[in-house]
Design an enzyme around this catalytic site. Structure first.
Site, PDB file in Angstrom:
ATOM      1  N   LYS A 152      39.786  44.740  37.265  1.00 58.37           N
ATOM      2  CA  LYS A 152      39.628  43.496  36.497  1.00 58.37           C
ATOM      3  C   LYS A 152      40.641  43.488  35.370  1.00 58.37           C
ATOM      4  O   LYS A 152      40.364  43.886  34.230  1.00 58.37           O
ATOM      5  CB  LYS A 152      38.203  43.384  35.948  1.00 58.37           C
ATOM      6  N   SER A 179      37.070  35.317  41.689  1.00 54.74           N
ATOM      7  CA  SER A 179      36.118  35.609  40.624  1.00 54.74           C
ATOM      8  C   SER A 179      35.026  34.539  40.615  1.00 54.74           C
ATOM      9  O   SER A 179      34.288  34.408  41.573  1.00 54.74           O
ATOM     10  CB  SER A 179      36.839  35.727  39.281  1.00 54.74           C
TER      11      SER A 179
END
Length: 589
Positions: A191, A388
């Site tokens: 991430k 996401s």
């Protein structure tokens, strides 16, 4: 005092008069714009496709598009929906003999370009020609142009064929100089959306994932060109790696183009193909105008009692209503509820083109997808991005269809909170003091760093959000949560990679998703209806025009540096709520 009231009254009358005049002018402009007659397509015509604007999912509802109002030029931009519809109609339009692909600066993601490219390949099944010509070939436009029967370049032109590159701007050095520390709470090794604020270069994990998905994108790009041009993909890779194409004659030598021609020669070629005398102009209709042609408007609407609804979810995800270029959880949720309760709607296609955003807003939309799935079939069609939060809202669907070059995955959550104590105290000489009634009353205060206890509280919240995210994906994809965690961790995948991992069910375009939805609902004669309803001109005129003028002024002032302005705006939104967002935008020149 009498004089004062006289001036006040005169001012009020003047304002009222000016307002009336303005309204009359606007009404006149709208009436003029909305009364445009249908464009007549002459026989032996060519459909001219030149796209020099960012391609949205659907054409904005703006009758003033292309007009100049008080010195402000409104954009005339065709959405992907109308571009695809026009190419499809041209295929069977007896007045259209072929397509002329002229120089375009493709301001679109690769999946959007792929949709248009597939539509052109389908158009060629009609036996009609496609001719491409440009003075400058960018790699994106050449990918589109490579499907043409003949590809030409100006003898003095520019042909870029150098491979893909991706660059990230790191701000940590600048933030250090300012005395700003970015405090990060996240879940996911990959991430990397937070990296520009805490590092000065890519982490090893991020470099690994970028290398992987960029390689996948590039492989697909080369394969597509190789197939269309009857070349070898490895040969193309060698040409790019060694920059063997530096001049137009090099592109001809390596068979990426079919000839070097000037514009007048191209026009004569089009006249020959359409049976027009060289002394006359080419019968040409632009793809923008073709939308208004009678031939383009003739369509089999299908039964209005049997509908397939397309819900467009495009842009960053946040709470509220959003707009045509952003996803508001309230608006998209309302659209899902509306189609779910409408007995005429037999199936739903959720078109997702989003890099993510607020994890809370994403979860709100996910819930509505789950409920809709219980009532009727819902199929997801992925555009350039469905990553996401964009993947979060997609994962509960009956089936997920992505383009091979869709960017997806990035299953992870993060939050950032700046600590600006050094900036305030040391740089500006500003200090703060106050009173609070609880130990955590000022949690999130940017004038000081987080305490270890506060950091743990926030990390626990982020961990819980990630657990809920991976559970939602596991349930929707019929996988175990540990497996989803193993391919999650914020890692980005292409559609091709996601198919192998089980994150998507098949590769295809939006039309494939519509057909799939109708088949699952067991309906054949149906009408396709788009949601959410687009705002009318007068509902969005004031805020929309003023906002656009503001953005255009900033763009004009900053030029190429506008991307940094956008990055700062993104940081502001990240500080509001935990984020399920892609690491960064991807630009292929």
């Amino acid at each position: 005092m009498k004089q004062f009231f006289k001036f006040v009254l005169a001012t009020i009358v003047g304002l009222v008069f000016a307002t009336i005049i303005l309204i009359l002018i606007l009404v006149g402009i709208v009436a003029s714009a909305s009364s445009d007659k249908s464009v007549t397509v002459e026989s032996n015509s060519v459909l001219n496709i030149s796209i020099d604007h960012a391609i949205t999912e659907r054409t904005p509802n703006n009758p003033l598009a292309g007009l100049s109002i008080f010195g402000f030029d409104t954009d005339k931009s065709l959405g992907l929906n109308d571009i695809l519809a026009n190419i499809k109609k041209a295929k069977t339009d007896e007045n259209i003999k072929g397509i002329y692909l002229s120089e375009s600066y493709m301001l679109s993601g690769q999946a959007t370009t792929e949709e248009i490219r597939k539509a052109l390949i389908d158009f060629k099944k009609s036996g009609k020609f496609i001719v491409a010509y440009a003075e400058v070939y960018t790699q994106s436009f050449y990918y589109l142009a490579s499907v043409a029967d003949k590809v030409y370049i100006n003898p003095k032109g520019i042909f870029d064929f150098s491979g893909f590159s991706s660059q990230i701007t790191f701000l940590k050095g600048a933030l250090d100089k300012l005395g700003v520390e970015v405090q990060v709470i996240k879940v996911g090794t990959y991430k990397s959306a937070v990296e520009p604020y805490i590092l000065t270069k890519m982490s090893d994990a991020n470099r690994e994932q970028v290398t992987s998905y960029m390689g996948s994108l590039y492989d697909y790009y080369l394969k597509g060109i190789a197939t269309s041009r009857h070349l070898n993909a490895d040969t193309l890779r060698d040409i790019a790696n060694n920059l063997k194409i530096q001049y137009p004659e090099d592109a001809l030598k390596y068979k990426l183009v079919d000839g070097l021609k000037y514009k007048d020669e191209i026009l004569n070629d089009l006249k020959d193909r359409t049976g027009i005398s060289h002394k006359k102009d080419v019968n040409s209709v632009s793809i923008d105008d073709y939308t208004k042609s009678e031939s383009a408007n003739k369509a089999d609407e299908g039964s209005s009692d049997r509908r397939v609804a397309i819900i467009y979810a495009s842009g960053e995800i946040s709470g509220g209503d959003g707009d045509d270029n952003s996803i508001g959880s309230d608006k998209i949720s309302a659209a899902l509820r509306k189609v779910r309760l409408d007995s005429k709607v037999k199936a739903v296609v959720l078109r997702v083109n989003s890099p993510g955003g607020s994890s809370l807003a994403s979860a709100v939309i996910w819930r509505e997808v789950v409920l809709t799935k219980k009532a009727k079939p819902i199929i997801v069609s992925m555009g350039d991005y469905a990553a996401s939060g964009g993947y979060y809202i997609a994962c509960a669907a009956d089936s997920i269809i992505a383009e091979p070059n869709t960017i997806t995955g990035s299953i992870g959550i993060f939050a950032i909170l700046p600590n600006m104590q050094k900036l305030f105290n040391d740089k500006l000489g500003v200090t703060f003091d106050g009173v609070k009634t609880g130990k955590y009353s000022d949690l999130g205060d940017i004038s000081r760093p987080l305490t270890p206890e506060e950091h743990m509280i926030l990390q626990t919240q982020i961990n819980r959000g990630y657990d809920e995210f991976t559970k939602a994906v596991a349930d929707g994809r019929h996988k175990t949560q540990p497996y989803i965690n193993s391919i999650g961790q914020g890692r980005v995948w292409t559609g091709t990679q996601a198919l192998k991992l089980g994150l998507v069910d098949r590769l295809g375009n939006i039309n494939d998703a519509i057909v799939c939805a109708a088949k699952k609902a067991n309906v054949k004669d149906y009408k396709v209806v788009a949601y959410p309803e687009q705002k009318s001109l007068f509902k969005s005129f004031g805020s929309g025009i003023s906002a656009k003028m503001k953005i255009q002024a900033i763009q004009a002032e900053l030029g190429e540096n506008f991307k940094y302005y956008e990055q700062i705006k993104a940081v502001q939104s990240m500080m509001r709520t935990p984020q399920a967002r892609m690491p960064y935008s991807i630009t292929i020149k």
